[in-house]
Structures are given as structure tokens and as C-alpha cells.
Motif scaffolding. Structure first.
Motif, PDB file in Angstrom:
ATOM      1  N   THR A  22      29.327  10.340  70.678  1.00 30.76           N
ATOM      2  CA  THR A  22      29.243   8.884  70.612  1.00 30.76           C
ATOM      3  C   THR A  22      29.467   8.428  69.176  1.00 30.76           C
ATOM      4  O   THR A  22      28.847   8.945  68.245  1.00 30.76           O
ATOM      5  CB  THR A  22      27.862   8.402  71.090  1.00 30.76           C
ATOM      6  OG1 THR A  22      27.666   8.817  72.444  1.00 30.76           O
ATOM      7  CG2 THR A  22      27.764   6.880  71.021  1.00 30.76           C
ATOM      8  N   VAL A  23      30.368   7.470  69.008  1.00 31.45           N
ATOM      9  CA  VAL A  23      30.635   6.893  67.693  1.00 31.45           C
ATOM     10  C   VAL A  23      30.335   5.401  67.764  1.00 31.45           C
ATOM     11  O   VAL A  23      30.401   4.791  68.835  1.00 31.45           O
ATOM     12  CB  VAL A  23      32.090   7.147  67.241  1.00 31.45           C
ATOM     13  CG1 VAL A  23      32.369   8.641  67.160  1.00 31.45           C
ATOM     14  CG2 VAL A  23      33.086   6.477  68.179  1.00 31.45           C
ATOM     15  N   ALA A  24      29.984   4.812  66.624  1.00 32.89           N
ATOM     16  CA  ALA A  24      29.606   3.398  66.611  1.00 32.89           C
ATOM     17  C   ALA A  24      29.939   2.775  65.277  1.00 32.89           C
ATOM     18  O   ALA A  24      30.042   3.456  64.245  1.00 32.89           O
ATOM     19  CB  ALA A  24      28.104   3.243  66.902  1.00 32.89           C
ATOM     20  N   SER A  25      30.120   1.452  65.302  1.00 32.09           N
ATOM     21  CA  SER A  25      30.353   0.648  64.104  1.00 32.09           C
ATOM     22  C   SER A  25      29.440  -0.561  64.173  1.00 32.09           C
ATOM     23  O   SER A  25      29.315  -1.185  65.229  1.00 32.09           O
ATOM     24  CB  SER A  25      31.815   0.201  64.038  1.00 32.09           C
ATOM     25  OG  SER A  25      32.046  -0.620  62.901  1.00 32.09           O
ATOM     26  N   TYR A  26      28.816  -0.900  63.032  1.00 33.59           N
ATOM     27  CA  TYR A  26      27.802  -1.955  63.056  1.00 33.59           C
ATOM     28  C   TYR A  26      27.801  -2.702  61.731  1.00 33.59           C
ATOM     29  O   TYR A  26      27.521  -2.132  60.678  1.00 33.59           O
ATOM     30  CB  TYR A  26      26.430  -1.326  63.292  1.00 33.59           C
ATOM     31  CG  TYR A  26      25.314  -2.265  63.696  1.00 33.59           C
ATOM     32  CD1 TYR A  26      25.534  -3.601  64.013  1.00 33.59           C
ATOM     33  CD2 TYR A  26      23.995  -1.799  63.776  1.00 33.59           C
ATOM     34  CE1 TYR A  26      24.503  -4.436  64.401  1.00 33.59           C
ATOM     35  CE2 TYR A  26      22.953  -2.622  64.168  1.00 33.59           C
ATOM     36  CZ  TYR A  26      23.212  -3.943  64.472  1.00 33.59           C
ATOM     37  OH  TYR A  26      22.165  -4.778  64.852  1.00 33.59           O
ATOM     38  N   ASN A  27      28.152  -3.990  61.781  1.00 36.81           N
ATOM     39  CA  ASN A  27      27.963  -4.866  60.623  1.00 36.81           C
ATOM     40  C   ASN A  27      26.530  -5.395  60.695  1.00 36.81           C
ATOM     41  O   ASN A  27      26.206  -6.228  61.541  1.00 36.81           O
ATOM     42  CB  ASN A  27      28.961  -6.024  60.640  1.00 36.81           C
ATOM     43  CG  ASN A  27      28.865  -6.908  59.408  1.00 36.81           C
ATOM     44  OD1 ASN A  27      27.799  -7.045  58.812  1.00 36.81           O
ATOM     45  ND2 ASN A  27      29.964  -7.529  59.024  1.00 36.81           N
ATOM     46  N   VAL A  28      25.683  -4.916  59.791  1.00 36.85           N
ATOM     47  CA  VAL A  28      24.246  -5.213  59.883  1.00 36.85           C
ATOM     48  C   VAL A  28      23.857  -6.484  59.139  1.00 36.85           C
ATOM     49  O   VAL A  28      22.670  -6.836  59.094  1.00 36.85           O
ATOM     50  CB  VAL A  28      23.412  -4.017  59.369  1.00 36.85           C
ATOM     51  CG1 VAL A  28      23.697  -2.774  60.200  1.00 36.85           C
ATOM     52  CG2 VAL A  28      23.679  -3.752  57.886  1.00 36.85           C
ATOM     53  N   HIS A  29      24.841  -7.182  58.533  1.00 37.65           N
ATOM     54  CA  HIS A  29      24.565  -8.470  57.873  1.00 37.65           C
ATOM     55  C   HIS A  29      23.455  -8.334  56.835  1.00 37.65           C
ATOM     56  O   HIS A  29      22.562  -9.174  56.738  1.00 37.65           O
ATOM     57  CB  HIS A  29      24.206  -9.521  58.932  1.00 37.65           C
ATOM     58  CG  HIS A  29      24.292 -10.932  58.431  1.00 37.65           C
ATOM     59  ND1 HIS A  29      23.284 -11.844  58.620  1.00 37.65           N
ATOM     60  CD2 HIS A  29      25.263 -11.585  57.745  1.00 37.65           C
ATOM     61  CE1 HIS A  29      23.614 -13.006  58.087  1.00 37.65           C
ATOM     62  NE2 HIS A  29      24.816 -12.866  57.547  1.00 37.65           N
ATOM     63  N   LYS A  30      23.525  -7.237  56.078  1.00 37.22           N
ATOM     64  CA  LYS A  30      22.510  -6.961  55.043  1.00 37.22           C
ATOM     65  C   LYS A  30      21.099  -6.957  55.625  1.00 37.22           C
ATOM     66  O   LYS A  30      20.130  -7.335  54.968  1.00 37.22           O
ATOM     67  CB  LYS A  30      22.653  -7.938  53.874  1.00 37.22           C
ATOM     68  CG  LYS A  30      23.981  -7.776  53.128  1.00 37.22           C
ATOM     69  CD  LYS A  30      24.090  -8.706  51.937  1.00 37.22           C
ATOM     70  CE  LYS A  30      24.365 -10.129  52.362  1.00 37.22           C
ATOM     71  NZ  LYS A  30      25.688 -10.265  53.042  1.00 37.22           N
ATOM     72  N   CYS A  31      20.991  -6.543  56.894  1.00 36.77           N
ATOM     73  CA  CYS A  31      19.712  -6.410  57.611  1.00 36.77           C
ATOM     74  C   CYS A  31      19.014  -7.747  57.820  1.00 36.77           C
ATOM     75  O   CYS A  31      17.791  -7.793  58.034  1.00 36.77           O
ATOM     76  CB  CYS A  31      18.769  -5.429  56.906  1.00 36.77           C
ATOM     77  SG  CYS A  31      19.419  -3.747  56.805  1.00 36.77           S
TER      78      CYS A  31
END
Length: 303
Positions: free
Chosen positions: A64-73
Motif C-alpha cells: 500500500t502506498v499513499a500521499s498526504y498533504n497534511v497542511h502543516k498538521c
């Protein structure tokens, strides 16, 4: 504690209604009908919701691969909460994860992720930052469950604002894989140049299965897309699953791409109640088969 840049952003948005903020981001016309705009665009340009030609059956184990823009948490509730981001990542349970906006944007680019919680999820940070307390390169961090980084290349992408990407050649239990983690700019002409820079960097390296993940900031299809240069390697990239804004996902700003054909399967948004709050983007996830990639390479060589 909320980071200074998050505090400034929250103060700037204070007093605006959600509708006013949406109109400011996307324009009044699109804001009136967010829910139907993506479907209308797909229909207008003849883009199917699912691939028109089914992929061949998978062989061998998948990861499983993933990409996540966390918006600086910082979540949609304007709270800075790295542990909440780690919980969303735990829901996905990825083997390879690219994170955008993993560091502070201004001043010293220190990391913002909850690394202890991510270790509890079985993920280790690839050392792409040049700072001992940093997580990424221009905010792009890479985490893996199992694997060894053989080569790390840090790219400063061309454009009107500071943007970057990392290329990591890895040895995984299933074989070698090049991982490209990127965050493209807001201007179309810059994204075109950034796409070309990524392809040039890939071309300088050895031939191997290649995975590209990130927030590429493009939702326009067909000839209007700034990602068209990437099609020379990855094939059709016009649309992915809608991932932004997380509370009402309409725009396909994020991508998971793979070469050769068949490497990446079942790309979809991770849409859960927690993911809709933790960041302004939903994560994308997909399945990856290195055995399928090897089969594709063998067919290409035989041809």
C-alpha cells in the motif's frame, strides 16, 4: 501549540463564513455548485470515472502506498494537531508514504509530524531533510515500513515560489523502486516546468520501476492540464480521485502515478470522518505490485 504561520493564517481567515472562504479560493461560480463541478468537467472532456481499459490481473504480493498533504498538521477546524494526522495515517496503514507540508514554511524548516506516533504505525522517516530536526525537503517527507534508501536526490524545482521534490532509489523486499515525492506550485507555467524537471531527473537515473506521489496542484483535464509532460512516462494523468477540499472533495489536486503500466492499481481517496477534519486535503492511497512492474518491463523489452 499552533505554529506561527498557522496562527497568522487563522487570524486572516477569522470572521469569514465557510462559503466566503470557498468563494475566495475557487471563485463565486464554482463555489455555487462544488458537488457537481467535477462530474461536469469529466463529462465535458470525455474523461471516464474509471479507466476505460481494465488493468491486467495482478501477480505477486502488493504493498500500500499513499500521499498526504497534511497542511502543516492544521485541520479544517484550524487546530494544529500532529497526533490526529498520525491517526489518519494509521487508518491507511501504508508501506510507503509521501507527505507534503511536513515542515514549517517560514524560518527554520523544522518538522511538524508526530514521529513517535508514526513509528508506532511501523513507519520510519527517510532522511531527506538536511536539518537534524527537519522531516522533509521543501516540506516533502518520505516514510517507509520496510526498505533501504540507496540514493537520495533533492531537487529544487523551477518556478515563482520555492518548491521541491525528492527522488529516492530504494531496495524493498520485492525489488528496487524509485520513489518521487513532489509538491508543485500554484501557477500553470511553473507546473509545466516542474513536470519537465522531474522527467529530466528521472532520465538521469537507472531504469527501474518508478512511483510518483504528491500534491501536483492541477485539476484541469486534457490539453489544459499542466501535467501533460508527465504523460510521456506515466500515461494519462489528467484526473485522479477528488481530494480537495477535504470536507467536500471536488478537485483532483493529488496524484499517485507509476511506471511501467500496471505498477500502480486502485488509486482512491481515503475518505473518513477523521480525514475530513485533520487536513484540508484527503490522502490518496493505492496498491503497488513490483512483480507486475517486472512483467511489464519484460513485455516492453520483448517488443
Amino acid at each position: 501549540m499552533t505554529p506561527p504561520d498557522a496562527e497568522q493564517g487563522a487570524r486572516g481567515r477569522a470572521g469569514r463564513s465557510p462559503r466566503a472562504r470557498t468563494q475566495k479560493l475557487f471563485g463565486t461560480g464554482l463555489a455555487r455548485n462544488l458537488a457537481g463541478s467535477l462530474a461536469a468537467l469529466r463529462d465535458r472532456h470525455g474523461v471516464p470515472v474509471l479507466p476505460s481499459v481494465p488493468l491486467p490481473p495482478t501477480t505477486g504480493p502488493e504493498i500500500t502506498v499513499a500521499s498526504y498533504n497534511v497542511h502543516k498538521c492544521v485541520g479544517t477546524d484550524r487546530r494544529f494537531d500532529p497526533s490526529r494526522i498520525a491517526q489518519v495515517i494509521g487508518e491507511i496503514s501504508p508501506d510507503i508514504l509521501a507527505v507534503q507540508e511536513a515542515d514549517r514554511r517560514f524560518g527554520r524548516r523544522t518538522g511538524l509530524l508526530d514521529t513517535a506516533a508514526l513509528r508506532d504505525c511501523g513507519l520510519q522517516m527517510v532522511q531527506v531533510s538536511r536539518l537534524p530536526d527537519g522531516h522533509g525537503w521543501h516540506g516533502n517527507a518520505l516514510l517507509v515500513r520496510q526498505g533501504t534508501a540507496l540514493q537520495i536526490h533533492r531537487l529544487s524545482l523551477p518556478g515563482a515560489e520555492p518548491r521541491g521534490a525528492v527522488l529516492v532509489e530504494m531496495e524493498l523486499p520485492g525489488g528496487r523502486l524509485r520513489v518521487v515525492a513532489a509538491h508543485f506550485g500554484l501557477l500553470k507555467r511553473c507546473r509545466m516546468r516542474q513536470s519537465a524537471a522531474i522527467l529530466e531527473a528521472i532520465g538521469r537515473g537507472p531504469t527501474m520501476p518508478t512511483l510518483m506521489l504528491g500534491d501536483l496542484n492541477e485539476w484541469r483535464p486534457g490539453r489544459r492540464s499542466s501535467l501533460r509532460p508527465l504523460e510521456s512516462l506515466f500515461g494519462g494523468v489528467s484526473f485522479g480521485p477528488p481530494s480537495f477540499p477535504s470536507r467536500m472533495p471536488v478537485f483532483a489536486l493529488d496524484r499517485i502515478l507509476g511506471w511501467p503500466h500496471g505498477l500502480v492499481r486502485e488509486v482512491r481517496a481515503h475518505d473518513t470522518p477523521l480525514a475530513r477534519i485533520a487536513s484540508d486535503h484527503l490522502p490518496l492511497k493505492a496498491q503497488l505490485s513490483l512483480a507486475q512492474a517486472a512483467a511489464g518491463e519484460n513485455v516492453a523489452e520483448a517488443a
